[in-house]
Design a protein around this motif. Sequence first.
Motif, PDB file in Angstrom:
ATOM      1  N   VAL A   2       0.841  -1.195   0.000  1.00  5.60           N
ATOM      2  CA  VAL A   2       0.000   0.000   0.000  1.00  5.60           C
ATOM      3  C   VAL A   2       0.879   1.248   0.000  1.00  5.60           C
ATOM      4  N   HIS A   3       0.498   2.210  -0.793  1.00  7.53           N
ATOM      5  CA  HIS A   3       1.234   3.475  -0.890  1.00  7.53           C
ATOM      6  C   HIS A   3       0.882   4.337   0.327  1.00  7.53           C
ATOM      7  N   ARG A   4       1.862   4.709   1.117  1.00  9.54           N
ATOM      8  CA  ARG A   4       1.609   5.495   2.322  1.00  9.54           C
ATOM      9  C   ARG A   4       1.713   6.990   2.037  1.00  9.54           C
ATOM     10  N   VAL A   5       0.644   7.702   2.338  1.00  5.47           N
ATOM     11  CA  VAL A   5       0.580   9.157   2.192  1.00  5.47           C
ATOM     12  C   VAL A   5       0.524   9.778   3.577  1.00  5.47           C
ATOM     13  N   CYS A   6       1.425  10.711   3.850  1.00  5.82           N
ATOM     14  CA  CYS A   6       1.425  11.447   5.119  1.00  5.82           C
ATOM     15  C   CYS A   6       1.142  12.916   4.844  1.00  5.82           C
ATOM     16  N   ILE A   7       0.169  13.471   5.537  1.00  2.95           N
ATOM     17  CA  ILE A   7      -0.197  14.873   5.395  1.00  2.95           C
ATOM     18  C   ILE A   7       0.295  15.618   6.627  1.00  2.95           C
ATOM     19  N   VAL A   8       1.095  16.640   6.416  1.00  4.15           N
ATOM     20  CA  VAL A   8       1.717  17.374   7.521  1.00  4.15           C
ATOM     21  C   VAL A   8       0.826  18.541   7.930  1.00  4.15           C
ATOM     22  N   ALA A   9       0.361  18.523   9.170  1.00  4.09           N
ATOM     23  CA  ALA A   9      -0.459  19.608   9.706  1.00  4.09           C
ATOM     24  C   ALA A   9       0.416  20.544  10.527  1.00  4.09           C
ATOM     25  N   MET A  10       0.317  21.828  10.233  1.00  2.00           N
ATOM     26  CA  MET A  10       1.054  22.842  10.974  1.00  2.00           C
ATOM     27  C   MET A  10       0.072  23.867  11.515  1.00  2.00           C
ATOM     28  N   ASP A  11       0.465  24.640  12.526  1.00  5.04           N
ATOM     29  CA  ASP A  11      -0.391  25.708  13.018  1.00  5.04           C
ATOM     30  C   ASP A  11      -0.756  26.636  11.862  1.00  5.04           C
ATOM     31  N   LEU A  28     -10.149   5.797  -1.675  1.00  3.59           N
ATOM     32  CA  LEU A  28      -9.951   4.911  -2.823  1.00  3.59           C
ATOM     33  C   LEU A  28      -9.800   3.461  -2.385  1.00  3.59           C
ATOM     34  N   ARG A  29     -10.610   2.597  -2.959  1.00  4.78           N
ATOM     35  CA  ARG A  29     -10.547   1.158  -2.689  1.00  4.78           C
ATOM     36  C   ARG A  29     -10.560   0.404  -4.018  1.00  4.78           C
ATOM     37  N   ASP A  30      -9.943  -0.769  -4.040  1.00  3.87           N
ATOM     38  CA  ASP A  30     -10.019  -1.597  -5.241  1.00  3.87           C
ATOM     39  C   ASP A  30     -11.300  -2.430  -5.199  1.00  3.87           C
ATOM     40  N   ASP A  31     -11.467  -3.332  -6.160  1.00  2.00           N
ATOM     41  CA  ASP A  31     -12.703  -4.108  -6.263  1.00  2.00           C
ATOM     42  C   ASP A  31     -12.939  -5.009  -5.059  1.00  2.00           C
ATOM     43  N   ARG A  32     -11.876  -5.327  -4.340  1.00  2.00           N
ATOM     44  CA  ARG A  32     -12.003  -6.177  -3.160  1.00  2.00           C
ATOM     45  C   ARG A  32     -12.129  -5.376  -1.868  1.00  2.00           C
ATOM     46  N   GLY A  33     -12.177  -4.060  -2.004  1.00  2.00           N
ATOM     47  CA  GLY A  33     -12.310  -3.211  -0.833  1.00  2.00           C
ATOM     48  C   GLY A  33     -10.994  -2.848  -0.184  1.00  2.00           C
ATOM     49  N   LYS A  34      -9.887  -3.245  -0.790  1.00  2.00           N
ATOM     50  CA  LYS A  34      -8.580  -2.942  -0.229  1.00  2.00           C
ATOM     51  C   LYS A  34      -8.173  -1.515  -0.587  1.00  2.00           C
ATOM     52  N   PRO A  35      -7.686  -0.722   0.372  1.00  2.00           N
ATOM     53  CA  PRO A  35      -7.312   0.668   0.071  1.00  2.00           C
ATOM     54  C   PRO A  35      -6.073   0.745  -0.813  1.00  2.00           C
ATOM     55  N   PHE A  36      -6.090   1.698  -1.704  1.00  2.00           N
ATOM     56  CA  PHE A  36      -4.903   1.963  -2.516  1.00  2.00           C
ATOM     57  C   PHE A  36      -3.844   2.706  -1.703  1.00  2.00           C
ATOM     58  N   TYR A  37      -4.291   3.505  -0.745  1.00  2.00           N
ATOM     59  CA  TYR A  37      -3.383   4.346   0.034  1.00  2.00           C
ATOM     60  C   TYR A  37      -3.623   4.152   1.525  1.00  2.00           C
ATOM     61  N   ASP A  38      -2.544   4.224   2.272  1.00  2.00           N
ATOM     62  CA  ASP A  38      -2.599   4.309   3.736  1.00  2.00           C
ATOM     63  C   ASP A  38      -2.331   5.769   4.070  1.00  2.00           C
ATOM     64  N   VAL A  39      -3.359   6.493   4.505  1.00  2.00           N
ATOM     65  CA  VAL A  39      -3.264   7.943   4.678  1.00  2.00           C
ATOM     66  C   VAL A  39      -3.220   8.283   6.167  1.00  2.00           C
ATOM     67  N   ARG A  40      -2.233   9.075   6.553  1.00  2.00           N
ATOM     68  CA  ARG A  40      -2.086   9.477   7.943  1.00  2.00           C
ATOM     69  C   ARG A  40      -1.766  10.965   8.031  1.00  2.00           C
ATOM     70  N   VAL A  41      -2.320  11.601   9.042  1.00  2.00           N
ATOM     71  CA  VAL A  41      -2.039  13.013   9.303  1.00  2.00           C
ATOM     72  C   VAL A  41      -1.061  13.080  10.464  1.00  2.00           C
ATOM     73  N   CYS A  42      -0.016  13.869  10.299  1.00  2.00           N
ATOM     74  CA  CYS A  42       1.007  13.972  11.333  1.00  2.00           C
ATOM     75  C   CYS A  42       1.333  15.428  11.606  1.00  2.00           C
ATOM     76  N   ALA A  43       1.973  15.672  12.730  1.00  2.00           N
ATOM     77  CA  ALA A  43       2.345  17.030  13.116  1.00  2.00           C
ATOM     78  C   ALA A  43       3.477  16.978  14.123  1.00  2.00           C
ATOM     79  N   PHE A 173      -1.533   4.872 -10.082  1.00  2.00           N
ATOM     80  CA  PHE A 173      -2.382   3.714 -10.370  1.00  2.00           C
ATOM     81  C   PHE A 173      -3.108   3.782 -11.707  1.00  2.00           C
ATOM     82  N   GLY A 174      -2.867   4.837 -12.477  1.00  2.00           N
ATOM     83  CA  GLY A 174      -3.454   4.884 -13.807  1.00  2.00           C
ATOM     84  C   GLY A 174      -4.711   5.723 -13.917  1.00  2.00           C
ATOM     85  N   GLN A 175      -5.134   5.899 -15.168  1.00  2.00           N
ATOM     86  CA  GLN A 175      -6.253   6.775 -15.473  1.00  2.00           C
ATOM     87  C   GLN A 175      -7.572   6.266 -14.902  1.00  2.00           C
ATOM     88  N   ALA A 176      -7.816   4.949 -14.954  1.00  2.00           N
ATOM     89  CA  ALA A 176      -9.098   4.425 -14.480  1.00  2.00           C
ATOM     90  C   ALA A 176      -9.300   4.696 -12.997  1.00  2.00           C
TER      91      ALA A 176
END
Length: 315
Positions: A2-11, A28-43, A173-176
Amino acid sequence: MVHRVCIVAMDQVIAYDLTLAYEVFARLRDDRGKPFYDVRVCAETARVDAGAFGLVVPFGLEILARAHTIIVPGIENPLTMRSKVVLRALQRAYRRGARLASVCSGAFVLAEAGLLDGRRATTHWLGADRLASLYPQVKVDPNVLYVDDGQIVTSAGASAGMDMCLHLVRRDFGQAVAAHAARLAVAPINREGGQAQFIRRDPPRSNGSLAPHLEWVAAHLGKPLTVARMAAQARMSERSFARHFRQQMGVTPMQWLLNARIRRAQELLESSTAYVDQIAEACGFQSTVTFRMSFRRIAGISPGDYRRRFNDARS
């Protein structure tokens, strides 16, 4: 993996910038319900001041060491002092090879970290001149929605951040999958990075919208279309059609047509086993050579490489 995305929160984080990135990637999920991304917010700290409200952030900056993509949302006052702890964390992530992307005034943070030096970049048009004056080593382009410079991607304000995130999904992951993400967000999938930030629109009129004409063009991409042919279909002169098109879409008719053809080619490369020359013809290209050159220039890779990456039905 899974592609890990981290979003940086600042004041002073612009909450919309943070949440739009989270929503695009996290849903975003694939046909089996598996997430394409692991998304986390950090600070840097557990609590972040977002202006009208506060955020309780579950992760610290240490998770950036495992991120594949790092999103830096905008902040209300880009001239405030940036935390050196955050800047060093971003620098380490860049050296490690992570992809960094900014929304709106988040570009000031990347610039302060020295990550935009010598690069072309953009930000919200209101801050473009200030970004250029504070960081003269950055090649600021105020007239685009986003700039993909490889490992660093920057976008203008608000909806342009959505365009950038959809672009990153398309890269991954492509256009689709990107089209599916756009449908989930009820957002257009066809706004290019080079499109102007400001799109002047004529007052609505019964015959003023280009939407039905664009649908007609999209249904006839395999035909030898010209500006004259598109203008005739819209019952306008070529000059008037080109002017209205530029005002409403931010690009010329032929630029839009080329991008639409490449998008259609991406869909066919992902979903079919047709030969490249057959796809080129189906998308309206007069020669396979022209198709390959145009595809590489816009998509960044060859049609064959694109198919190998995104077509699960390939042999």
